[in-house]
Design a protein around this motif. Sequence first.
Motif, PDB file in Angstrom:
ATOM      1  N   GLU A   1       0.834  -1.207   0.000  1.00  0.00           N
ATOM      2  CA  GLU A   1       0.000   0.000   0.000  1.00  0.00           C
ATOM      3  C   GLU A   1       0.868   1.256   0.000  1.00  0.00           C
ATOM      4  OE1 GLU A   1      -3.451   2.100   2.779  1.00  0.00           O
ATOM      5  OE2 GLU A   1      -2.894  -0.001   3.109  1.00  0.00           O
ATOM      6  N   MET A   2       1.969   1.222   0.747  1.00  0.00           N
ATOM      7  CA  MET A   2       2.891   2.360   0.813  1.00  0.00           C
ATOM      8  C   MET A   2       3.665   2.516  -0.496  1.00  0.00           C
ATOM      9  SD  MET A   2       4.161   4.605   3.181  1.00  0.00           S
ATOM     10  CE  MET A   2       4.030   3.787   4.781  1.00  0.00           C
ATOM     11  N   LEU A   3       3.949   1.399  -1.149  1.00  0.00           N
ATOM     12  CA  LEU A   3       4.805   1.423  -2.325  1.00  0.00           C
ATOM     13  C   LEU A   3       4.086   1.951  -3.565  1.00  0.00           C
ATOM     14  CD1 LEU A   3       7.627   0.690  -3.341  1.00  0.00           C
ATOM     15  CD2 LEU A   3       6.810  -1.631  -3.772  1.00  0.00           C
ATOM     16  N   GLY A   4       2.782   1.738  -3.648  1.00  0.00           N
ATOM     17  CA  GLY A   4       2.042   2.149  -4.839  1.00  0.00           C
ATOM     18  C   GLY A   4       2.239   3.608  -5.215  1.00  0.00           C
ATOM     19  N   PRO A   5       1.929   4.565  -4.323  1.00  0.00           N
ATOM     20  CA  PRO A   5       2.122   5.985  -4.654  1.00  0.00           C
ATOM     21  C   PRO A   5       3.576   6.348  -4.935  1.00  0.00           C
ATOM     22  CG  PRO A   5       0.712   5.733  -2.723  1.00  0.00           C
ATOM     23  CD  PRO A   5       1.292   4.389  -3.014  1.00  0.00           C
ATOM     24  N   ALA A   6       4.516   5.641  -4.287  1.00  0.00           N
ATOM     25  CA  ALA A   6       5.935   5.929  -4.515  1.00  0.00           C
ATOM     26  C   ALA A   6       6.358   5.514  -5.915  1.00  0.00           C
ATOM     27  CB  ALA A   6       6.785   5.213  -3.470  1.00  0.00           C
ATOM     28  N   PHE A   7       5.934   4.335  -6.361  1.00  0.00           N
ATOM     29  CA  PHE A   7       6.269   3.868  -7.702  1.00  0.00           C
ATOM     30  C   PHE A   7       5.710   4.788  -8.791  1.00  0.00           C
ATOM     31  CE2 PHE A   7       7.374  -0.860  -6.997  1.00  0.00           C
ATOM     32  CZ  PHE A   7       8.701  -0.618  -7.330  1.00  0.00           C
ATOM     33  N   GLU A   8       4.621   5.484  -8.487  1.00  0.00           N
ATOM     34  CA  GLU A   8       4.013   6.367  -9.476  1.00  0.00           C
ATOM     35  C   GLU A   8       4.824   7.647  -9.698  1.00  0.00           C
ATOM     36  OE1 GLU A   8       0.079   7.102  -8.120  1.00  0.00           O
ATOM     37  OE2 GLU A   8      -0.608   5.034  -8.453  1.00  0.00           O
ATOM     38  N   LYS A   9       5.740   7.973  -8.749  1.00  0.00           N
ATOM     39  CA  LYS A   9       6.452   9.252  -8.827  1.00  0.00           C
ATOM     40  C   LYS A   9       7.974   9.130  -8.814  1.00  0.00           C
ATOM     41  CE  LYS A   9       2.778  12.017  -6.716  1.00  0.00           C
ATOM     42  NZ  LYS A   9       2.435  12.969  -5.629  1.00  0.00           N
ATOM     43  N   MET A  10       8.506   8.032  -8.315  1.00  0.00           N
ATOM     44  CA  MET A  10       9.959   7.949  -8.144  1.00  0.00           C
ATOM     45  C   MET A  10      10.687   7.926  -9.488  1.00  0.00           C
ATOM     46  SD  MET A  10      10.683   3.961  -6.975  1.00  0.00           S
ATOM     47  CE  MET A  10       9.789   4.103  -5.450  1.00  0.00           C
ATOM     48  N   GLY A  11      11.945   8.367  -9.451  1.00  0.00           N
ATOM     49  CA  GLY A  11      12.766   8.447 -10.647  1.00  0.00           C
ATOM     50  C   GLY A  11      13.395   7.124 -11.020  1.00  0.00           C
ATOM     51  N   LYS A  12      14.110   7.146 -12.164  1.00  0.00           N
ATOM     52  CA  LYS A  12      14.680   5.930 -12.729  1.00  0.00           C
ATOM     53  C   LYS A  12      15.704   5.283 -11.802  1.00  0.00           C
ATOM     54  CE  LYS A  12      16.817   4.314 -17.035  1.00  0.00           C
ATOM     55  NZ  LYS A  12      17.299   4.748 -18.372  1.00  0.00           N
ATOM     56  N   GLY A  13      16.526   6.115 -11.155  1.00  0.00           N
ATOM     57  CA  GLY A  13      17.556   5.562 -10.282  1.00  0.00           C
ATOM     58  C   GLY A  13      16.969   4.777  -9.130  1.00  0.00           C
ATOM     59  N   LEU A  14      15.939   5.318  -8.488  1.00  0.00           N
ATOM     60  CA  LEU A  14      15.315   4.637  -7.355  1.00  0.00           C
ATOM     61  C   LEU A  14      14.571   3.382  -7.818  1.00  0.00           C
ATOM     62  CD1 LEU A  14      15.185   4.919  -4.345  1.00  0.00           C
ATOM     63  CD2 LEU A  14      13.151   6.356  -4.575  1.00  0.00           C
ATOM     64  N   ILE A  15      14.003   3.423  -9.037  1.00  0.00           N
ATOM     65  CA  ILE A  15      13.346   2.236  -9.587  1.00  0.00           C
ATOM     66  C   ILE A  15      14.374   1.137  -9.843  1.00  0.00           C
ATOM     67  CG2 ILE A  15      12.129   1.338 -11.611  1.00  0.00           C
ATOM     68  CD1 ILE A  15      10.714   4.087 -11.757  1.00  0.00           C
ATOM     69  N   ASN A  16      15.519   1.498 -10.439  1.00  0.00           N
ATOM     70  CA  ASN A  16      16.585   0.505 -10.647  1.00  0.00           C
ATOM     71  C   ASN A  16      17.082  -0.060  -9.316  1.00  0.00           C
ATOM     72  OD1 ASN A  16      16.567   0.678 -13.446  1.00  0.00           O
ATOM     73  ND2 ASN A  16      18.099   2.298 -13.511  1.00  0.00           N
ATOM     74  N   HIS A  17      17.113   0.807  -8.304  1.00  0.00           N
ATOM     75  CA  HIS A  17      17.525   0.365  -6.971  1.00  0.00           C
ATOM     76  C   HIS A  17      16.537  -0.668  -6.437  1.00  0.00           C
ATOM     77  CE1 HIS A  17      19.773   1.118  -3.190  1.00  0.00           C
ATOM     78  NE2 HIS A  17      18.630   0.797  -2.611  1.00  0.00           N
TER      79      HIS A  17
END
Length: 650
Positions: A603-619
Amino acid sequence: MSEEARAKVRLEIAHVLFLDIVGYSTRLTDEQQALVDQLNQVVRSSDEFQKATATGRLMKIPTGDGMALIFYNSPEQPVECAMEISRVLRSHPGLPVRMGVHSGPVSAVTDVNDRINAAGVGINLAQRVMDCGDAGHILLSKRVAEDLQQNGRWRPSLHDLGEVEVKHGERVHVFNFYTEDAGNSEPPKKVPQAKAIQPAATVRSSDRIEPKRARFSICVLPFANMSGDREQEYFSDGITEDIITDLSKVSALEIISRNTAFTFKNKPVDVRQVAGQLRVSHVLEGSVRKAAGRVRITAQLIDGSNDSHVWAERYDRDLNDIFALQDEISRAIVDALKVKLLPEEKKAIERRGTENVDAYNLYLMARESYATGFEGDGRRNEAIIRLCRRAVEIDPNYAEAWALIAMAEMLLRSTSGVGGDGGLAAAERALELNADLAEAHAVKARILSEEKRHEEASREIETALRLNPESHQVNKCAALLKFRQQRLEDSIRYFEKAVALEEGDFGSSGMLITCYTALGNREAARRSAEITLARAERVLARDSNNGSAMGHGSDALAVLGQGERAKEWMGRALLIDPENMTMRYNFVCALANHLNDKEAALEMLGPAFEKMGKGLINHAKIDPDLNPLREDPRFKEMLAAAERRVELTS
């Protein structure tokens, strides 16, 4: 007792035995692990190792291809241990090990029960000494050799090899330690980058070793901020750091590193005690007052042996004279010690990133913000960019400011998807102006890593480490690069050093929690959590709305079994700083990996995935903290959607 009181950094003189396996990098992965396991067994068989471990006066730090053993009683301990290891190695011909010993300052993070992490000059020089040898050698620094000479038993085993040039242009005075009983090798006939050395057989054991006259050694204590405004502390710290840098360019002086010197900041000190603790000949202390376009600096150089003043001066100048003033202080110290300043050293001291005091002042503010903040804080990164952009408007050739712009832009793009080209143009501009700027190479490595150009990134970080192995920023970049490459043990080594180099860095200690947890070392993870919580609480005492501190702090609380308090921090932080994507990400890690609340994590991760940048996604794709979520279809769907989004916008 508060967690802050339980975890603290302590500096003391320690005696370090550094070991590594010669030719380790050329072996296959399985063979590497087998050799390390074998070396661990050999070391544990040492009586000296077991005795020091039993009394709690030993710290063991793994280094990937070896280890550092840190003893706290006497310099004889690591030498005795090295002899015992050397004897055992006779029956292990396939295990080529070399060893180096040095006594020096080591900063260790402690709690009420045990030491955790360590770094410092003592460890670094032990490695430099070891690097001079080949398989079978036990090499000692001059300092250790002089201590052993006090006991006639050791003198026949000490063979003076003289000064040797090692990595990064440093020179160390080394001795070979050889006994027939231990069966360790005679001295190397060739040392990398060194003058030719006569083998020990040409040195008669009855000869007395006459040590050469030591160079002067200085600890520059942090200059006190006398401006009556705490916000001006960035300026007094900047002056101190620049004086340390200038004096370090003088080959006839040994200067205690910035991270060691700053452990004395805001503490009452006894100069003779500091000199004895760090084994330096002199201590420089002073104060800075900056107001109304004027600056007043007082400085005094004190002889550590008798507490007498060698030189003292007070300068009252226009602020525009600050660079000339720094040069004047450095030259005055050199003159007072009657040290010869080589022409190239004089030029190096006079070479500045900028000659404009306004640009310099802006850069110091930005540098302080970077050093005392958290990388994932978008507001802080935006402020750094504004400060440094103004600095380069004033002086377009200010390489250090360009490098800091690159770092902040890279972090913004990594965490939230903004930041233009992610700092690449700024990093290349910095390197165009100064190809020897370690921080510029380090940030370029981070930028390349964001694009998964790992080989190029590795070359850049190796250059950065060669140019400035004591830089906090360089070590943190190296740690994150190794983490992204899933080389966790190497990552730990650099994160530990970053933690020791900067007392305010809770991000690196937070990453140690992740690394140690993934490797199954629960005790080390817990200790890292104690450090992280203590540092986060110190930040929150000054800034109660700091979401980044609550992000790593909540993870630490979860590891320490304080789940309810961790969730309280999360709820409060989400109200205060809801757009902090890195903070949200750290909450997810705590929920998924330490609180076992998978539903809340998703539930916490959903809104974060919608806005985070490429570096944090690769992380997120390689972060072991998210492993409990990876097989859930909802996680896979969110990650895939986030990847599609950043690809469309890149």
